[in-house]
Write a protein that holds these residues in place. Sequence first.
Motif, mmCIF file in Angstrom:
data_model
loop_
_atom_site.group_PDB
_atom_site.id
_atom_site.type_symbol
_atom_site.label_atom_id
_atom_site.label_comp_id
_atom_site.label_asym_id
_atom_site.label_seq_id
_atom_site.Cartn_x
_atom_site.Cartn_y
_atom_site.Cartn_z
ATOM 1 N N MET A 173 0.848 -1.186 0.000
ATOM 2 C CA MET A 173 0.000 0.000 0.000
ATOM 3 C C MET A 173 0.893 1.250 0.000
ATOM 4 S SD MET A 173 -3.190 0.595 2.403
ATOM 5 C CE MET A 173 -3.491 2.104 3.186
ATOM 6 N N VAL A 174 0.567 2.196 -0.845
ATOM 7 C CA VAL A 174 1.360 3.411 -0.985
ATOM 8 C C VAL A 174 0.805 4.479 -0.048
ATOM 9 C CG1 VAL A 174 2.127 5.183 -2.594
ATOM 10 C CG2 VAL A 174 1.860 2.843 -3.387
ATOM 11 N N THR A 175 1.696 5.101 0.732
ATOM 12 C CA THR A 175 1.264 6.133 1.679
ATOM 13 C C THR A 175 1.076 7.467 0.968
ATOM 14 O OG1 THR A 175 3.493 6.851 2.230
ATOM 15 C CG2 THR A 175 2.589 5.005 3.504
ATOM 16 N N ASP A 176 0.444 8.396 1.673
ATOM 17 C CA ASP A 176 0.262 9.741 1.117
ATOM 18 C C ASP A 176 1.605 10.397 0.821
ATOM 19 O OD1 ASP A 176 -2.486 9.581 1.140
ATOM 20 O OD2 ASP A 176 -2.723 10.648 3.034
ATOM 21 N N ASP A 177 2.580 10.207 1.711
ATOM 22 C CA ASP A 177 3.908 10.784 1.492
ATOM 23 C C ASP A 177 4.554 10.209 0.235
ATOM 24 O OD1 ASP A 177 3.786 12.494 3.631
ATOM 25 O OD2 ASP A 177 4.997 11.232 4.959
ATOM 26 N N GLU A 178 4.370 8.914 0.009
ATOM 27 C CA GLU A 178 4.936 8.294 -1.190
ATOM 28 C C GLU A 178 4.268 8.828 -2.455
ATOM 29 O OE1 GLU A 178 6.489 3.982 0.444
ATOM 30 O OE2 GLU A 178 4.338 4.241 0.047
ATOM 31 N N ALA A 221 4.809 12.195 -7.189
ATOM 32 C CA ALA A 221 4.257 13.286 -8.005
ATOM 33 C C ALA A 221 5.277 14.410 -8.177
ATOM 34 C CB ALA A 221 2.979 13.815 -7.364
ATOM 35 N N PHE A 222 5.922 14.807 -7.082
ATOM 36 C CA PHE A 222 6.891 15.900 -7.195
ATOM 37 C C PHE A 222 8.124 15.484 -7.987
ATOM 38 C CE2 PHE A 222 4.573 17.860 -3.545
ATOM 39 C CZ PHE A 222 4.212 19.016 -4.216
ATOM 40 N N LEU A 223 8.538 14.235 -7.840
ATOM 41 C CA LEU A 223 9.663 13.754 -8.649
ATOM 42 C C LEU A 223 9.289 13.759 -10.133
ATOM 43 C CD1 LEU A 223 11.096 10.849 -6.465
ATOM 44 C CD2 LEU A 223 12.279 12.940 -7.152
ATOM 45 N N ALA A 224 8.072 13.341 -10.421
ATOM 46 C CA ALA A 224 7.622 13.344 -11.816
ATOM 47 C C ALA A 224 7.587 14.760 -12.376
ATOM 48 C CB ALA A 224 6.245 12.687 -11.925
ATOM 49 N N LEU A 225 7.131 15.703 -11.558
ATOM 50 C CA LEU A 225 7.013 17.086 -12.021
ATOM 51 C C LEU A 225 8.337 17.840 -12.007
ATOM 52 C CD1 LEU A 225 3.627 17.994 -10.322
ATOM 53 C CD2 LEU A 225 4.050 17.555 -12.755
ATOM 54 N N ALA A 226 9.395 17.221 -11.508
ATOM 55 C CA ALA A 226 10.705 17.873 -11.483
ATOM 56 C C ALA A 226 11.287 18.010 -12.887
ATOM 57 C CB ALA A 226 11.665 17.086 -10.595
ATOM 58 N N GLU A 228 -5.191 18.060 -7.443
ATOM 59 C CA GLU A 228 -5.877 18.709 -6.313
ATOM 60 C C GLU A 228 -5.222 18.330 -4.991
ATOM 61 O OE1 GLU A 228 -10.075 17.875 -6.574
ATOM 62 O OE2 GLU A 228 -10.204 18.784 -8.565
ATOM 63 N N ARG A 229 -4.773 17.063 -4.866
ATOM 64 C CA ARG A 229 -4.073 16.640 -3.645
ATOM 65 C C ARG A 229 -2.763 17.416 -3.482
ATOM 66 N NH1 ARG A 229 -5.919 11.519 -5.214
ATOM 67 N NH2 ARG A 229 -3.927 11.019 -6.188
ATOM 68 N N LEU A 230 -2.039 17.592 -4.585
ATOM 69 C CA LEU A 230 -0.789 18.366 -4.530
ATOM 70 C C LEU A 230 -1.077 19.810 -4.143
ATOM 71 C CD1 LEU A 230 1.090 17.129 -7.723
ATOM 72 C CD2 LEU A 230 1.537 16.498 -5.351
ATOM 73 N N GLN A 288 2.693 6.452 -13.325
ATOM 74 C CA GLN A 288 3.070 5.794 -12.071
ATOM 75 C C GLN A 288 2.900 6.740 -10.881
ATOM 76 O OE1 GLN A 288 7.028 4.505 -13.029
ATOM 77 N NE2 GLN A 288 6.317 2.701 -14.141
ATOM 78 N N ALA A 289 3.051 8.034 -11.140
ATOM 79 C CA ALA A 289 2.858 9.032 -10.082
ATOM 80 C C ALA A 289 1.384 9.337 -9.868
ATOM 81 C CB ALA A 289 3.613 10.309 -10.436
#
Length: 126
Positions: free
Chosen positions: A1-6, A11-16, A80-82, A57-58
């Motif tokens: 299970m993927v946590t909110d932090d993960e 997402a931020f790594l993808a958007l980098a 929206e979560r970001l 994947q993000a």
Amino acid sequence: MVTDDEHLDRAFLALADPVRRAIVARLSRGPATVNELAEPFAISLQAVSKHIQVLEQAGLVTRTRDAQRRPVHLAPAALERLTAWIDGYRLAHEQSFRRLDAALRSSATPPATPSSPPSNHKEKES
């Protein structure tokens, strides 16, 4: 299970990456195929597909099947979560700045002093 932090990390790594940010910006106007997404870039279709896989994947994009087409769609709920995560920090900092502004305004106001009586000294006449 993927946590909110993960999820946030992915997402931020993808958007980098600037190419992936450009893809997200393009998808904000509507779904597009890999070929359409690749048009503005001087990179291969395979490279664009890999960028899309990272975004997928993000959780930032999804793909659907429409006959022979496989359009890529932006996942607004993920954005929206970001935004909600960023807004939480933005609001906390805005409150701190408001308190600082109020403190600075109150310290900049000179304290009220009773007015001194007029001087009884007369200037010497020459």
